[in-house]
Design an enzyme around this catalytic site. Sequence first.
Site, PDB file in Angstrom:
ATOM      1  N   HIS A  15      -0.216   1.685  16.171  1.00  0.00           N
ATOM      2  CA  HIS A  15      -0.344   0.482  17.015  1.00  0.00           C
ATOM      3  C   HIS A  15       0.730   0.457  18.106  1.00  0.00           C
ATOM      4  O   HIS A  15       1.492  -0.519  18.229  1.00  0.00           O
ATOM      5  CB  HIS A  15      -0.257  -0.789  16.172  1.00  0.00           C
TER       6      HIS A  15
ATOM      7  N   ARG B 249       0.833  -1.204   0.000  1.00  0.00           N
ATOM      8  CA  ARG B 249       0.000   0.000   0.000  1.00  0.00           C
ATOM      9  C   ARG B 249       0.871   1.259   0.000  1.00  0.00           C
ATOM     10  O   ARG B 249       2.055   1.203   0.308  1.00  0.00           O
ATOM     11  CB  ARG B 249      -0.901   0.024   1.256  1.00  0.00           C
TER      12      ARG B 249
ATOM     13  N   TYR C 228      -0.800   4.390  10.547  1.00  0.00           N
ATOM     14  CA  TYR C 228      -1.110   3.455  11.630  1.00  0.00           C
ATOM     15  C   TYR C 228       0.106   3.386  12.546  1.00  0.00           C
ATOM     16  O   TYR C 228       1.244   3.291  12.055  1.00  0.00           O
ATOM     17  CB  TYR C 228      -1.394   2.046  11.080  1.00  0.00           C
TER      18      TYR C 228
ATOM     19  N   GLU D 209      -5.510   4.682  13.708  1.00  0.00           N
ATOM     20  CA  GLU D 209      -6.432   3.721  14.339  1.00  0.00           C
ATOM     21  C   GLU D 209      -7.139   4.268  15.584  1.00  0.00           C
ATOM     22  O   GLU D 209      -8.071   3.623  16.076  1.00  0.00           O
ATOM     23  CB  GLU D 209      -5.705   2.412  14.696  1.00  0.00           C
TER      24      GLU D 209
ATOM     25  N   VAL E 204      -0.740 -12.359  10.515  1.00  0.00           N
ATOM     26  CA  VAL E 204      -0.124 -11.310   9.692  1.00  0.00           C
ATOM     27  C   VAL E 204      -0.726  -9.958  10.113  1.00  0.00           C
ATOM     28  O   VAL E 204      -1.948  -9.805  10.165  1.00  0.00           O
ATOM     29  CB  VAL E 204      -0.397 -11.586   8.188  1.00  0.00           C
TER      30      VAL E 204
ATOM     31  N   LYS F  84       1.905   1.848   7.296  1.00  0.00           N
ATOM     32  CA  LYS F  84       2.219   1.038   8.477  1.00  0.00           C
ATOM     33  C   LYS F  84       3.108   1.788   9.462  1.00  0.00           C
ATOM     34  O   LYS F  84       3.773   2.769   9.128  1.00  0.00           O
ATOM     35  CB  LYS F  84       2.934  -0.256   8.060  1.00  0.00           C
TER      36      LYS F  84
ATOM     37  N   ASP G 288      -2.346  -6.916  15.244  1.00  0.00           N
ATOM     38  CA  ASP G 288      -1.701  -5.592  15.189  1.00  0.00           C
ATOM     39  C   ASP G 288      -1.771  -4.869  16.528  1.00  0.00           C
ATOM     40  O   ASP G 288      -1.020  -3.934  16.777  1.00  0.00           O
ATOM     41  CB  ASP G 288      -2.275  -4.730  14.057  1.00  0.00           C
TER      42      ASP G 288
HETATM   43  N1  LIG Z   1      -4.087  -7.770  10.965  1.00  0.00           N
HETATM   44  C1  LIG Z   1      -4.469  -6.806  10.153  1.00  0.00           C
HETATM   45  O1  LIG Z   1      -3.972  -6.669   9.043  1.00  0.00           O
HETATM   46  C2  LIG Z   1      -5.561  -5.884  10.541  1.00  0.00           C
HETATM   47  C3  LIG Z   1      -5.972  -5.864  11.835  1.00  0.00           C
HETATM   48  N2  LIG Z   1      -7.030  -5.094  12.232  1.00  0.00           N
HETATM   49  C4  LIG Z   1      -7.379  -5.183  13.634  1.00  0.00           C
HETATM   50  O2  LIG Z   1      -8.544  -5.960  13.873  1.00  0.00           O
HETATM   51  C5  LIG Z   1      -9.022  -5.665  15.191  1.00  0.00           C
HETATM   52  C6  LIG Z   1     -10.532  -5.455  15.170  1.00  0.00           C
HETATM   53  O3  LIG Z   1     -10.811  -4.229  14.513  1.00  0.00           O
HETATM   54  P1  LIG Z   1     -12.306  -3.696  14.279  1.00  0.00           P
HETATM   55  O4  LIG Z   1     -13.204  -4.795  13.923  1.00  0.00           O
HETATM   56  O5  LIG Z   1     -12.194  -2.539  13.371  1.00  0.00           O
HETATM   57  O6  LIG Z   1     -12.697  -3.164  15.708  1.00  0.00           O
HETATM   58  P2  LIG Z   1     -14.164  -2.798  16.223  1.00  0.00           P
HETATM   59  O7  LIG Z   1     -13.981  -1.807  17.297  1.00  0.00           O
HETATM   60  O8  LIG Z   1     -15.051  -2.474  15.087  1.00  0.00           O
HETATM   61  O9  LIG Z   1     -14.672  -4.169  16.826  1.00  0.00           O
HETATM   62  C7  LIG Z   1     -14.127  -4.739  17.969  1.00  0.00           C
HETATM   63  C8  LIG Z   1     -15.205  -5.557  18.628  1.00  0.00           C
HETATM   64  O10 LIG Z   1     -14.591  -6.252  19.725  1.00  0.00           O
HETATM   65  C9  LIG Z   1     -15.581  -6.330  20.730  1.00  0.00           C
HETATM   66  N3  LIG Z   1     -14.960  -6.682  21.998  1.00  0.00           N
HETATM   67  C10 LIG Z   1     -14.192  -5.936  22.807  1.00  0.00           C
HETATM   68  N4  LIG Z   1     -13.865  -6.635  23.910  1.00  0.00           N
HETATM   69  C11 LIG Z   1     -14.437  -7.873  23.771  1.00  0.00           C
HETATM   70  C12 LIG Z   1     -14.496  -9.023  24.573  1.00  0.00           C
HETATM   71  N5  LIG Z   1     -13.899  -9.074  25.768  1.00  0.00           N
HETATM   72  N6  LIG Z   1     -15.167 -10.092  24.096  1.00  0.00           N
HETATM   73  C13 LIG Z   1     -15.786 -10.061  22.895  1.00  0.00           C
HETATM   74  N7  LIG Z   1     -15.794  -8.984  22.109  1.00  0.00           N
HETATM   75  C14 LIG Z   1     -15.134  -7.899  22.543  1.00  0.00           C
HETATM   76  C15 LIG Z   1     -16.236  -4.958  20.719  1.00  0.00           C
HETATM   77  O11 LIG Z   1     -17.501  -4.979  21.373  1.00  0.00           O
HETATM   78  C16 LIG Z   1     -16.338  -4.710  19.219  1.00  0.00           C
HETATM   79  O12 LIG Z   1     -17.590  -5.118  18.702  1.00  0.00           O
HETATM   80  C17 LIG Z   1      -8.213  -4.442  15.644  1.00  0.00           C
HETATM   81  O13 LIG Z   1      -7.131  -4.839  16.451  1.00  0.00           O
HETATM   82  C18 LIG Z   1      -7.699  -3.882  14.331  1.00  0.00           C
HETATM   83  O14 LIG Z   1      -6.579  -3.050  14.486  1.00  0.00           O
HETATM   84  C19 LIG Z   1      -7.717  -4.303  11.353  1.00  0.00           C
HETATM   85  C20 LIG Z   1      -7.322  -4.269  10.046  1.00  0.00           C
HETATM   86  C21 LIG Z   1      -6.172  -5.007   9.543  1.00  0.00           C
HETATM   87  C1  LIG Z   2      -5.035  -1.660  10.458  1.00  0.00           C
HETATM   88  C2  LIG Z   2      -3.726  -2.126  10.038  1.00  0.00           C
HETATM   89  O1  LIG Z   2      -2.854  -2.292  10.842  1.00  0.00           O
HETATM   90  C3  LIG Z   2      -3.464  -2.371   8.652  1.00  0.00           C
HETATM   91  O2  LIG Z   2      -4.325  -2.105   7.801  1.00  0.00           O
HETATM   92  O3  LIG Z   2      -2.373  -2.851   8.323  1.00  0.00           O
END
Ligand SMILES: NC(=O)C1=CN([C@@H]2O[C@H](COP(=O)(O)OP(=O)(O)OC[C@H]3O[C@@H](n4cnc5c(N)ncnc54)[C@H](O)[C@@H]3O)[C@@H](O)[C@H]2O)C=CC1
Ligand SMILES: CC(=O)C(=O)O
Length: 371
Positions: A96, A15, A94, A118, A298, A75, A269
């Site tokens: 993190h 990206r 981002y 974020e 990842v 990133k 992340d």
């Molecule tokens: N690995 C990657 O490439 C990427 C990672 N992410 C990550 O994915 C993760 C989720 O992001 P989003 O969905 O946007 O967040 P979000 O805020 O939309 O959703 C998170 C959900 O987790 C729930 N939650 C919080 N504590 C909880 C618990 N104890 N038990 C059950 N549910 C619980 C919340 O109620 C919420 O519905 C973040 O860490 C984000 O940074 C996002 C994009 C890319």
């Molecule tokens: C949210 C994030 O860390 C990504 O898009 O890579």
Amino acid sequence: MIIGVAKEIKNNENRVGLTPAGTETLKKAGHTVLVEQGAGVGSGFSDESFITAGAQILADKKALFDQAEMIIKVKEPLPPEYELFHEGQILFTYLHLAPEPELTRALLEKRVTGIAYETIERNHTLPLLSPMSEVAGRMAVQVGAHCLEKPFGGKGILLGGVPGVDSAQVVIVGGGIVGTNAAKMAVGMGARVTIIDRSTDRLVYLDDIFGGRVTTVMSNSYNIASWVKRADLLIGAVLLPGEKAPKLVSEEMVTSMEPGSVIVDVAIDQGGSVETIDRVTTHSNPTYVKHGVVHYSVANMPGAVARTSTFALTNATMDYALQIANKGWKNALKADPGLAKGLNTYAGKITFKGVAEAHKLAFTPVEEVLA
Ligand SMILES: NC(=O)C1=CN([C@@H]2O[C@H](COP(=O)(O)OP(=O)(O)OC[C@H]3O[C@@H](n4cnc5c(N)ncnc54)[C@H](O)[C@@H]3O)[C@@H](O)[C@H]2O)C=CC1
Ligand SMILES: CC(=O)C(=O)O
């Protein structure tokens, strides 16, 4: 303002933080845009397309960082980039920081003004995280389905099954943007889907939009253990904005899974939500096996579908970048309290509570910095 667009150096991070269209917008507003040579190529944007839009191309990364008042990236910076920052430089990307003590230290030492995509808020949503969560949620099912295939270490089942043969059980912990998008894909592929969340409002919403095609479950360790055991594909999708992810899935729960089951921890992340996720993996080497279960962790999943992701990300970031460039970062943050929530570091201080708590360091409220 002089704006620098750096080429990403993370493994398979294709990206770029600004498109030629964004460059033109910034130029028309009177700003200077410096783009590192080749920064857009992974997303399908040539250096020439940036030049046509009004950018200058720089081959020398250090010269770009030296000149730029604001660096726009995707990133979080990696160690070779730490040295390039200078005092007072704005970093819009981002970050993190909660699971990253070394990066946090580097930004504090360099006295960088770190504005993290974020943690920016708008109407109780995270507008600069959402687009990439949509991508990663959808990808989680795609990669999970792939990992369930025998040649990739999986138990050899098809997510949707076929007539007369069971479909796979997908369990999603966290029903936010990632969780909802993962559920859409999994339901569409014919899997049985369970979503676990701690918010009753969210569970009601999910039940409504999926019209009974997903099972919704309240989050507690008893329910999580019971569903993890049954999961063919487990997707970690929780978030406490800006904080380290809670470890909701214990090692014991993972050992209860059938061999060849798959875990995709999208929350990696923010440090990961599964105890047996002990490393960040890369697109070049995305999985490892522990207790017979395939683990995928990842941290830049959208980087693999860079063209889609760059458009989706910059559609959301562009207006904020313009506000920061036009007004200066302090006035832009004063004018928009949601944008102010993005400020994580300033002049050697941590200005986001979750990050300060994660590293047991002093916290300075943003309001104090903006006063
Ligand atoms: N690995 C990657 O490439 C990427 C990672 N992410 C990550 O994915 C993760 C989720 O992001 P989003 O969905 O946007 O967040 P979000 O805020 O939309 O959703 C998170 C959900 O987790 C729930 N939650 C919080 N504590 C909880 C618990 N104890 N038990 C059950 N549910 C619980 C919340 O109620 C919420 O519905 C973040 O860490 C984000 O940074 C996002 C994009 C890319
Ligand atoms: C949210 C994030 O860390 C990504 O898009 O890579």
